[in-house]
Design a protein around this motif. Structure first.
Motif, mmCIF file in Angstrom:
data_model
loop_
_atom_site.group_PDB
_atom_site.id
_atom_site.type_symbol
_atom_site.label_atom_id
_atom_site.label_comp_id
_atom_site.label_asym_id
_atom_site.label_seq_id
_atom_site.Cartn_x
_atom_site.Cartn_y
_atom_site.Cartn_z
ATOM 1 N N ASN A 70 -6.971 -10.508 -7.330
ATOM 2 C CA ASN A 70 -6.564 -9.365 -8.147
ATOM 3 C C ASN A 70 -6.985 -8.048 -7.502
ATOM 4 O O ASN A 70 -6.217 -7.084 -7.466
ATOM 5 N N MET A 71 -8.201 -8.006 -6.974
ATOM 6 C CA MET A 71 -8.671 -6.785 -6.312
ATOM 7 C C MET A 71 -7.854 -6.494 -5.058
ATOM 8 O O MET A 71 -7.537 -5.337 -4.774
ATOM 9 N N GLY A 72 -7.520 -7.541 -4.302
ATOM 10 C CA GLY A 72 -6.691 -7.360 -3.117
ATOM 11 C C GLY A 72 -5.327 -6.791 -3.464
ATOM 12 O O GLY A 72 -4.822 -5.885 -2.799
ATOM 13 N N LYS A 73 -4.716 -7.311 -4.529
ATOM 14 C CA LYS A 73 -3.414 -6.803 -4.980
ATOM 15 C C LYS A 73 -3.519 -5.352 -5.444
ATOM 16 O O LYS A 73 -2.661 -4.518 -5.117
ATOM 17 N N ASN A 74 -4.550 -5.050 -6.212
ATOM 18 C CA ASN A 74 -4.739 -3.677 -6.685
ATOM 19 C C ASN A 74 -4.922 -2.707 -5.515
ATOM 20 O O ASN A 74 -4.370 -1.607 -5.515
ATOM 21 N N GLU A 75 -5.665 -3.127 -4.515
ATOM 22 C CA GLU A 75 -5.887 -2.274 -3.344
ATOM 23 C C GLU A 75 -4.590 -2.084 -2.562
ATOM 24 O O GLU A 75 -4.325 -1.014 -2.025
ATOM 25 N N ALA A 76 -3.764 -3.120 -2.505
ATOM 26 C CA ALA A 76 -2.476 -3.011 -1.807
ATOM 27 C C ALA A 76 -1.620 -1.915 -2.428
ATOM 28 O O ALA A 76 -1.025 -1.105 -1.710
ATOM 29 N N THR A 77 -1.540 -1.879 -3.742
ATOM 30 C CA THR A 77 -0.710 -0.848 -4.381
ATOM 31 C C THR A 77 -1.292 0.538 -4.146
ATOM 32 O O THR A 77 -0.540 1.495 -3.983
ATOM 33 N N ARG A 78 -2.603 0.643 -4.097
ATOM 34 C CA ARG A 78 -3.241 1.935 -3.836
ATOM 35 C C ARG A 78 -2.852 2.477 -2.456
ATOM 36 O O ARG A 78 -2.690 3.678 -2.272
ATOM 37 N N LEU A 79 -2.640 1.564 -1.508
ATOM 38 C CA LEU A 79 -2.304 1.961 -0.138
ATOM 39 C C LEU A 79 -0.794 1.926 0.132
ATOM 40 O O LEU A 79 -0.371 2.128 1.262
ATOM 41 N N GLY A 80 0.021 1.630 -0.876
ATOM 42 C CA GLY A 80 1.466 1.602 -0.701
ATOM 43 C C GLY A 80 1.998 0.285 -0.178
ATOM 44 O O GLY A 80 3.131 0.210 0.286
ATOM 45 N N GLY A 81 1.209 -0.768 -0.251
ATOM 46 C CA GLY A 81 1.642 -2.081 0.220
ATOM 47 C C GLY A 81 2.298 -2.896 -0.867
ATOM 48 O O GLY A 81 2.156 -2.607 -2.051
ATOM 49 N N ASP A 82 3.024 -3.933 -0.445
ATOM 50 C CA ASP A 82 3.663 -4.830 -1.395
ATOM 51 C C ASP A 82 3.350 -6.297 -1.126
ATOM 52 O O ASP A 82 3.788 -7.178 -1.841
ATOM 53 N N THR A 83 2.571 -6.549 -0.066
ATOM 54 C CA THR A 83 2.220 -7.912 0.327
ATOM 55 C C THR A 83 0.789 -7.938 0.839
ATOM 56 O O THR A 83 0.373 -7.040 1.568
ATOM 57 N N ILE A 84 0.044 -8.981 0.458
ATOM 58 C CA ILE A 84 -1.280 -9.189 1.029
ATOM 59 C C ILE A 84 -1.337 -10.570 1.658
ATOM 60 O O ILE A 84 -0.653 -11.495 1.219
ATOM 61 N N VAL A 85 -2.134 -10.679 2.709
ATOM 62 C CA VAL A 85 -2.353 -11.955 3.383
ATOM 63 C C VAL A 85 -3.860 -12.168 3.482
ATOM 64 O O VAL A 85 -4.569 -11.327 4.052
ATOM 65 N N PRO A 86 -4.373 -13.257 2.913
ATOM 66 C CA PRO A 86 -5.804 -13.522 3.039
ATOM 67 C C PRO A 86 -6.183 -13.744 4.508
ATOM 68 O O PRO A 86 -5.543 -14.532 5.203
ATOM 69 N N LYS A 87 -7.176 -13.002 4.983
ATOM 70 C CA LYS A 87 -7.690 -13.195 6.346
ATOM 71 C C LYS A 87 -8.844 -14.186 6.343
ATOM 72 O O LYS A 87 -9.107 -14.841 7.346
ATOM 73 N N THR A 88 -9.572 -14.223 5.229
ATOM 74 C CA THR A 88 -10.705 -15.133 5.090
ATOM 75 C C THR A 88 -10.584 -15.859 3.759
ATOM 76 O O THR A 88 -9.816 -15.463 2.889
ATOM 77 N N LYS A 89 -11.342 -16.912 3.627
ATOM 78 C CA LYS A 89 -11.436 -17.613 2.341
ATOM 79 C C LYS A 89 -12.539 -16.936 1.528
ATOM 80 O O LYS A 89 -13.430 -16.294 2.087
ATOM 81 N N PRO A 90 -12.490 -17.084 0.200
ATOM 82 C CA PRO A 90 -13.581 -16.535 -0.600
ATOM 83 C C PRO A 90 -14.919 -17.133 -0.164
ATOM 84 O O PRO A 90 -15.030 -18.351 0.032
#
Length: 104
Positions: A70-90
């Motif tokens: 959820n935080m990754g998605k929220n940050e994407a919209t803040r930066l104008g993105g529409d897609t996120i890709v996990p680079k690491t596992k939790p």
């Protein structure tokens, strides 16, 4: 003894809660894989973190992973993105995502 019981009860209840919600704009953010973003513009990487435990009580790993996403998605919209890709596992309440703009 009552204080310890109360602390355990509160920590147990809190460990089951998901505190980080997806914003309305972030509902549309897609979680992709590296192969899905070849034609996209990479905007940034972001490191997100949430509480992995409350005192001695560890939170549910699925809830933690959901909050990180959820935080990754929220940050994407803040930066104008529409897609996120996990680079690491939790890991210990932390995760890194790459943020992309795929739709023009």
């Amino acid at each position: 003894m009552k204080k310890l019981s109360l602390l355990i009860l509160v920590a147990s209840l809190a460990s089951a809660c998901t505190w980080v919600k997806v914003s309305d704009e972030a509902e549309e953010v897609v979680v992709g894989k590296e192969g899905n973003v070849r034609g996209c513009e990479k905007l940034s990487d972001t490191n997100v973190s949430v509480a992995n435990s409350i005192g001695p009580v560890h939170r549910n790993s699925e809830k933690v992973a959901t909050e990180l996403l959820n935080m990754g998605k929220n940050e994407a919209t803040r930066l104008g993105g529409d897609t996120i890709v996990p680079k690491t596992k939790p890991d210990d309440g932390r995760q890194t995502f790459s943020i992309y703009r795929c739709q023009k």
